[in-house]
Write a protein that holds these residues in place. Structure first.
Motif, short mmCIF file in Angstrom:
data_model
loop_
_atom_site.label_atom_id
_atom_site.label_comp_id
_atom_site.label_asym_id
_atom_site.label_seq_id
_atom_site.Cartn_x
_atom_site.Cartn_y
_atom_site.Cartn_z
N PRO A 167 -18.81 -19.70 -8.38
CA PRO A 167 -17.83 -20.09 -7.35
C PRO A 167 -18.18 -19.52 -5.97
CG PRO A 167 -16.71 -19.46 -9.37
CD PRO A 167 -18.16 -19.10 -9.56
N CYS A 168 -18.60 -18.28 -5.91
CA CYS A 168 -18.96 -17.70 -4.60
C CYS A 168 -20.24 -18.33 -4.06
CB CYS A 168 -19.09 -16.18 -4.72
SG CYS A 168 -17.48 -15.36 -4.80
N THR A 176 -22.03 -15.05 -8.08
CA THR A 176 -21.75 -15.92 -9.22
C THR A 176 -21.27 -17.31 -8.73
OG1 THR A 176 -21.30 -13.96 -10.52
CG2 THR A 176 -20.51 -16.01 -11.44
N VAL A 209 -16.57 -13.91 -1.91
CA VAL A 209 -15.96 -12.58 -1.94
C VAL A 209 -17.04 -11.50 -1.83
CG1 VAL A 209 -14.61 -11.00 -3.37
CG2 VAL A 209 -14.10 -13.43 -3.39
N CYS A 239 -19.71 -11.72 -10.77
CA CYS A 239 -18.30 -12.00 -10.42
C CYS A 239 -17.44 -10.75 -10.20
CB CYS A 239 -17.67 -12.84 -11.53
SG CYS A 239 -15.98 -13.29 -11.16
N LEU A 240 -16.76 -10.76 -9.04
CA LEU A 240 -15.88 -9.64 -8.68
C LEU A 240 -14.43 -9.91 -9.09
CD1 LEU A 240 -17.38 -8.88 -5.15
CD2 LEU A 240 -17.49 -7.39 -7.15
N GLY A 241 -14.19 -11.04 -9.74
CA GLY A 241 -12.87 -11.31 -10.30
C GLY A 241 -11.85 -11.86 -9.32
N ALA A 242 -12.30 -12.36 -8.19
CA ALA A 242 -11.36 -12.94 -7.22
C ALA A 242 -11.85 -14.33 -6.82
CB ALA A 242 -11.23 -12.04 -6.00
N CYS A 243 -12.35 -15.07 -7.83
CA CYS A 243 -13.07 -16.33 -7.59
C CYS A 243 -12.26 -17.36 -6.81
CB CYS A 243 -13.50 -16.94 -8.92
SG CYS A 243 -13.88 -15.75 -10.19
N CYS A 257 -20.82 -11.01 -3.98
CA CYS A 257 -20.74 -11.73 -5.27
C CYS A 257 -21.61 -12.98 -5.19
CB CYS A 257 -19.30 -12.12 -5.57
SG CYS A 257 -19.19 -13.16 -7.03
S1 FES Z 1 -17.44 -15.80 -8.58
FE1 FES Z 1 -17.24 -14.49 -6.87
S2 FES Z 1 -15.43 -13.42 -7.36
FE2 FES Z 1 -15.77 -14.61 -9.12
#
Ligand code: FES
Length: 206
Positions: free
Chosen positions: A94-95, A92, A140, A131-135, A90
């Protein structure tokens, strides 16, 4: 251009397809395109050859191009072959803030490949996704159906080493976090200011 590979749904999947289509109103069977593409990809070693897309289109009475448009839109579908383990990092915000670039770089270095490529032994394909939805547990990585969270380059390399020798690494948080619960923190650094601060002796305004 998509690679070609002979494809026909297995008897087991044909049974599942009937049940999936029955979930949708008559005339709306095209709504089943996502679950059918998922079944096709699982049967075809993790990717969708042109014949698999055509098979889905035929069952759902859709133009093959419409099915292709769906398959090419979602990163969960692969239009070319992938390795035994598909690593999706991921990238995005946050990651990324938590070091996803380092994860990608260490995978590239370990495997001797660039993004979008498969290792020579056919074990690993590396890609970046959104995003994989586990931010909350960033950074992740998804490998096949599983998420690995709270990663460092070292913990990700360990997961890959275990997969390569047929072991089953622990999925989820790699630092023992329960679900997405907050980590234990030092309260002295995060406590709110004392609201009575200004009334304490020595701090009163004169
Ligand atoms: S930004 Fe990586 S899981 Fe949402």
């Amino acid at each position: 251009m998509m690679e070609t590979k002979k494809f026909e749904f297995s008897a087991e999947h044909k049974g599942k397809i009937e049940k999936i289509i029955q979930k949708y109103p008559a005339g709306r069977q095209a709504s089943a395109v996502l679950p059918l593409l998922d079944l096709a990809q699982r049967q075809a070693d993790g990717w969708l050859p042109a014949e698999a897309i055509e098979a889905v289109a035929k069952i759902l009475n859709m133009p093959p191009m419409r099915v292709y448009e769906v398959a090419s839109f979602y990163s969960m579908f692969n239009l070319k072959s992938v390795g035994k383990f598909h690593i999706q990092v991921c990238r995005t915000t946050p990651c990324w803030l938590r070091g996803s670039d380092e994860l990608t770089n260490s995978c590239q270095k370990k495997l001797g490949i660039s993004k979008g490529q498969t290792s020579k032994d056919g074990n690993f394909t590396l890609n970046e996704v959104e995003c994989l939805g586990a931010c909350a547990n960033a950074p992740v990585v998804q490998i096949n159906d599983d998420l690995y969270e709270d990663l460092t380059p070292e913990s990700l390399m360990k997961v890959m080493d275990q997969l390569a020798v047929g072991q089953k690494p622990k999925i989820g948080s790699q630092i023992g976090r329960q679900g997405s619960a907050p980590l234990a923190v030092d309260d002295s650094k995060t406590a709110l200011p004392d609201p009575l601060f200004n009334l304490k002796p020595g701090h009163q305004n004169s």
